[in-house]
Design a protein around this motif. Structure first.
Motif, PDB file in Angstrom:
ATOM      1  N   VAL A 134      44.507  99.119  -8.513  1.00 46.43           N
ATOM      2  CA  VAL A 134      44.591  98.046  -9.501  1.00 46.43           C
ATOM      3  C   VAL A 134      46.067  97.835  -9.824  1.00 46.43           C
ATOM      4  O   VAL A 134      46.763  98.786 -10.187  1.00 46.43           O
ATOM      5  N   GLY A 135      46.553  96.630  -9.671  1.00 45.31           N
ATOM      6  CA  GLY A 135      47.944  96.342  -9.993  1.00 45.31           C
ATOM      7  C   GLY A 135      48.117  96.074 -11.477  1.00 45.31           C
ATOM      8  O   GLY A 135      47.218  95.547 -12.141  1.00 45.31           O
ATOM      9  N   ALA A 136      49.261  96.448 -12.008  1.00 48.32           N
ATOM     10  CA  ALA A 136      49.534  96.213 -13.429  1.00 48.32           C
ATOM     11  C   ALA A 136      49.689  94.722 -13.710  1.00 48.32           C
ATOM     12  O   ALA A 136      50.093  93.948 -12.839  1.00 48.32           O
ATOM     13  N   ILE A 137      49.370  94.324 -14.935  1.00 46.40           N
ATOM     14  CA  ILE A 137      49.603  92.942 -15.365  1.00 46.40           C
ATOM     15  C   ILE A 137      51.058  92.740 -15.738  1.00 46.40           C
ATOM     16  O   ILE A 137      51.671  91.726 -15.399  1.00 46.40           O
ATOM     17  N   ALA A 171      50.396  84.309 -24.101  1.00 44.64           N
ATOM     18  CA  ALA A 171      51.000  83.516 -23.031  1.00 44.64           C
ATOM     19  C   ALA A 171      51.069  84.308 -21.730  1.00 44.64           C
ATOM     20  O   ALA A 171      50.810  83.773 -20.645  1.00 44.64           O
ATOM     21  N   LEU A 172      51.424  85.594 -21.830  1.00 41.04           N
ATOM     22  CA  LEU A 172      51.454  86.448 -20.649  1.00 41.04           C
ATOM     23  C   LEU A 172      50.055  86.611 -20.062  1.00 41.04           C
ATOM     24  O   LEU A 172      49.871  86.600 -18.838  1.00 41.04           O
ATOM     25  N   THR A 173      49.070  86.759 -20.927  1.00 46.21           N
ATOM     26  CA  THR A 173      47.693  86.903 -20.458  1.00 46.21           C
ATOM     27  C   THR A 173      47.256  85.644 -19.730  1.00 46.21           C
ATOM     28  O   THR A 173      46.635  85.714 -18.654  1.00 46.21           O
ATOM     29  N   ARG A 174      47.555  84.495 -20.310  1.00 42.96           N
ATOM     30  CA  ARG A 174      47.180  83.237 -19.664  1.00 42.96           C
ATOM     31  C   ARG A 174      47.862  83.099 -18.306  1.00 42.96           C
ATOM     32  O   ARG A 174      47.234  82.688 -17.319  1.00 42.96           O
ATOM     33  N   ALA A 175      49.134  83.437 -18.233  1.00 40.39           N
ATOM     34  CA  ALA A 175      49.860  83.343 -16.966  1.00 40.39           C
ATOM     35  C   ALA A 175      49.253  84.270 -15.919  1.00 40.39           C
ATOM     36  O   ALA A 175      49.155  83.913 -14.735  1.00 40.39           O
ATOM     37  N   ALA A 176      48.839  85.474 -16.353  1.00 41.23           N
ATOM     38  CA  ALA A 176      48.217  86.410 -15.425  1.00 41.23           C
ATOM     39  C   ALA A 176      46.886  85.877 -14.911  1.00 41.23           C
ATOM     40  O   ALA A 176      46.561  86.004 -13.723  1.00 41.23           O
ATOM     41  N   ALA A 180      46.227  85.189 -11.028  1.00 41.09           N
ATOM     42  CA  ALA A 180      45.137  85.908 -10.368  1.00 41.09           C
ATOM     43  C   ALA A 180      44.150  84.933  -9.745  1.00 41.09           C
ATOM     44  O   ALA A 180      43.664  85.158  -8.627  1.00 41.09           O
ATOM     45  N   ALA A 181      43.838  83.854 -10.452  1.00 35.04           N
ATOM     46  CA  ALA A 181      42.907  82.865  -9.911  1.00 35.04           C
ATOM     47  C   ALA A 181      43.444  82.253  -8.626  1.00 35.04           C
ATOM     48  O   ALA A 181      42.707  82.070  -7.650  1.00 35.04           O
ATOM     49  N   THR A 235      41.469  77.962 -18.354  1.00 33.06           N
ATOM     50  CA  THR A 235      42.143  78.035 -17.054  1.00 33.06           C
ATOM     51  C   THR A 235      41.167  78.019 -15.884  1.00 33.06           C
ATOM     52  O   THR A 235      41.565  77.729 -14.749  1.00 33.06           O
ATOM     53  N   GLY A 236      39.909  78.370 -16.150  1.00 32.87           N
ATOM     54  CA  GLY A 236      38.945  78.511 -15.059  1.00 32.87           C
ATOM     55  C   GLY A 236      39.112  79.799 -14.295  1.00 32.87           C
ATOM     56  O   GLY A 236      38.482  80.010 -13.245  1.00 32.87           O
ATOM     57  N   ALA A 237      39.944  80.701 -14.802  1.00 31.03           N
ATOM     58  CA  ALA A 237      40.208  81.974 -14.136  1.00 31.03           C
ATOM     59  C   ALA A 237      39.192  83.023 -14.563  1.00 31.03           C
ATOM     60  O   ALA A 237      38.663  82.980 -15.667  1.00 31.03           O
ATOM     61  N   ARG A 238      38.956  83.984 -13.681  1.00 37.66           N
ATOM     62  CA  ARG A 238      37.971  85.028 -13.965  1.00 37.66           C
ATOM     63  C   ARG A 238      38.575  86.125 -14.849  1.00 37.66           C
ATOM     64  O   ARG A 238      39.628  86.680 -14.549  1.00 37.66           O
ATOM     65  N   LEU A 239      37.856  86.426 -15.925  1.00 33.68           N
ATOM     66  CA  LEU A 239      38.229  87.499 -16.842  1.00 33.68           C
ATOM     67  C   LEU A 239      37.157  88.572 -16.807  1.00 33.68           C
ATOM     68  O   LEU A 239      35.971  88.283 -16.921  1.00 33.68           O
TER      69      LEU A 239
END
Length: 445
Positions: A134-137, A171-176, A180-181, A235-239
């Motif tokens: 698992v890579g770090a955020i 903001a960092l979480t959203r960018a990640a 990732a998506a 974002t439509g990204a998977r959490l």
């Protein structure tokens, strides 16, 4: 019935073998033929040809797909006094696991492509189970700047997480999530608002009032889940939400799914079975992050497990040395081991709810975790002809957890002395036995 009667030791091949009278998914008995690392056939008992093959008596043993753990701490590099890749993967195999996702909070942190590659290379020299880094955020898990997601994904990372710490910066979480998506990966959040959790040591309410220890508010978890679920929707990204522990967390996840948001969640075996009443004894075996919660929270988690709100069971296997766990409550680290006891705990929870369905358990511990982690092309596969012969065999004889009877390097299990009715007796990874109880030499001191 135990695998001692199989006559097959850890490390041996199961090629050209008939497993007689095994119970796939706990259903009717079958004779299972294994050839070239794959299931060749599932036949009614007595119909499998017996010439030029080994026949292994598996009468009464339940066959399940090999388990996948989305949340394992192998500690190496930097924490080898507690666990190593060798001992951690051996412990995983003893629990029926064939694949584990190794969290990034090692020393140094897995926050570069080189460290992802190194962990993959090192883990491939071990034979007990497959390891997925698992890579770090954020760089160094410091929550300040993004780690190089594209490079880590190219090196083999399929999931990003700062687990052990929460990414408090929205903001960092959203960018990640966006990054990732774009890479076809997933972000796994350790939901713990630093502002609200503060110096919390134990569940807020009766446990903290009884012990006088700093309270850990459930809302510290819940606000992060709500924030990140909205970010995932936007974002439509998977959490993926790690180790949820409260009733309100369940309600937020359930509502998010009702909206069609791309959110999944895991629960640990210990949060399904143990309550904060045990932690109130201030036995550091029960000190864990997030803390053990109230009986009402535990019931909500069990209900969510049964109704599909919770997608997967993940161990959060967190080994620690006896010395560190022997300190005072506030001085001891958070964490419990969990790989070797996950199956019996989950089976007990389902059985107590009169809902022990082995196919459902396989979904929670194998199929769904493989799908969430993006490895379902080779892991979490169904028990059918043509698929890899990757499986666990489960016995139904009573047994009691002891500190000595383990494969992990650490003994900080909260279940020592607990009696269970189910136990993994053997594990196979593509036709090679990675665990055979009563045959293999344990690795603990």
């Amino acid at each position: 019935m135990t695998t001692a009667t199989l006559g097959v030791a850890t490390g041996e091949s199961l090629d050209q073998v008939i497993l007689r009278n095994v119970l796939p998914y706990g259903g009717p008995p079958a004779d299972v033929i294994i050839k070239d690392g794959r299931f060749a056939a599932f036949l009614p008992p007595g119909q499998a040809p017996s010439t030029e093959v080994r026949i292994l008596d598996c009468t009464g043993l339940i066959m399940l797909p090999g388990f996948v753990d989305l949340h394992t701490h192998l500690r190496e590099p930097g924490g080898e006094a507690s666990e190593t890749i060798h001992t951690g993967t051996r412990s995983a195999a003893a629990g029926g696991y064939t694949d584990v996702f190794a969290m990034a909070n090692t020393d140094p942190v897995t926050d570069t492509a080189d460290r992802v590659s190194r962990l993959l290379s090192q883990s491939r020299r071990q034979t007990s189970c497959r390891v997925h880094p698992v890579g770090a955020i954020t760089g160094g898990l410091e929550g300040a700047s993004p780690a190089p997601y594209a490079e880590m994904a190219a090196a083999g990372a399929r999931m990003f997480s700062d687990d052990g710490k929460c990414v408090n910066n929205a903001a960092l979480t959203r960018a990640a999530l966006v990054a990732a998506a774009n890479l076809g990966c997933i972000v796994a959040q350790h939901a713990q608002s630093a502002d609200l959790a503060g110096e919390g040591q134990i569940n807020a309410g009766h446990a903290s009032e009884t012990t006088g220890l700093p309270p850990w508010l459930g809302v510290a978890e819940e606000t992060i889940i709500a924030r990140d679920a909205i970010l995932a929707a936007e974002t439509g990204a998977r959490l993926h939400v790690c180790h949820i522990s409260t009733r309100r967390s369940v309600e937020i996840i359930r509502w998010s799914k009702s909206q069609g948001w791309p959110v999944t969640a895991e629960v640990t075996p210990h949060h399904l079975l143990l309550t904060d009443e045990l932690a109130a004894f201030t036995d550091t075996r029960y000190k864990v992050n997030p803390p053990l919660r109230s009986a009402d929270d535990v019931q909500a988690l069990r209900t969510a497990l049964l109704d599909g709100t919770i997608d997967a069971v993940a161990t959060d296997h967190a080994p620690h040395t006896n010395e560190s766990k022997s300190r005072s409550w506030c001085g001891a680290p958070f964490g419990m081991t969990g790989l070797e006891t996950a199956l019996p705990v989950v089976a007990a929870v389902l059985e107590n709810a009169q809902a022990l369905d082995w196919k459902r358990l396989a979904e929670l511990m194998s199929t769904a975790p493989a799908r969430i982690g993006g490895i379902n092309d080779f892991a979490g596969r169904p028990l059918v002809a043509g698929e890899p012969s990757t499986f666990a065999l489960v016995d139904t004889a009573n047994w009691t957890v002891t500190s000595a009877d383990r494969y992990s390097k650490s003994s900080n299990s909260p279940f020592c002395g607990t009696e269970f009715r189910h136990r993994v007796m053997a594990t196979s990874l593509e036709g090679r036995l990675t665990h055979s109880r009563n045959h293999a030499q344990r690795v603990n001191p």
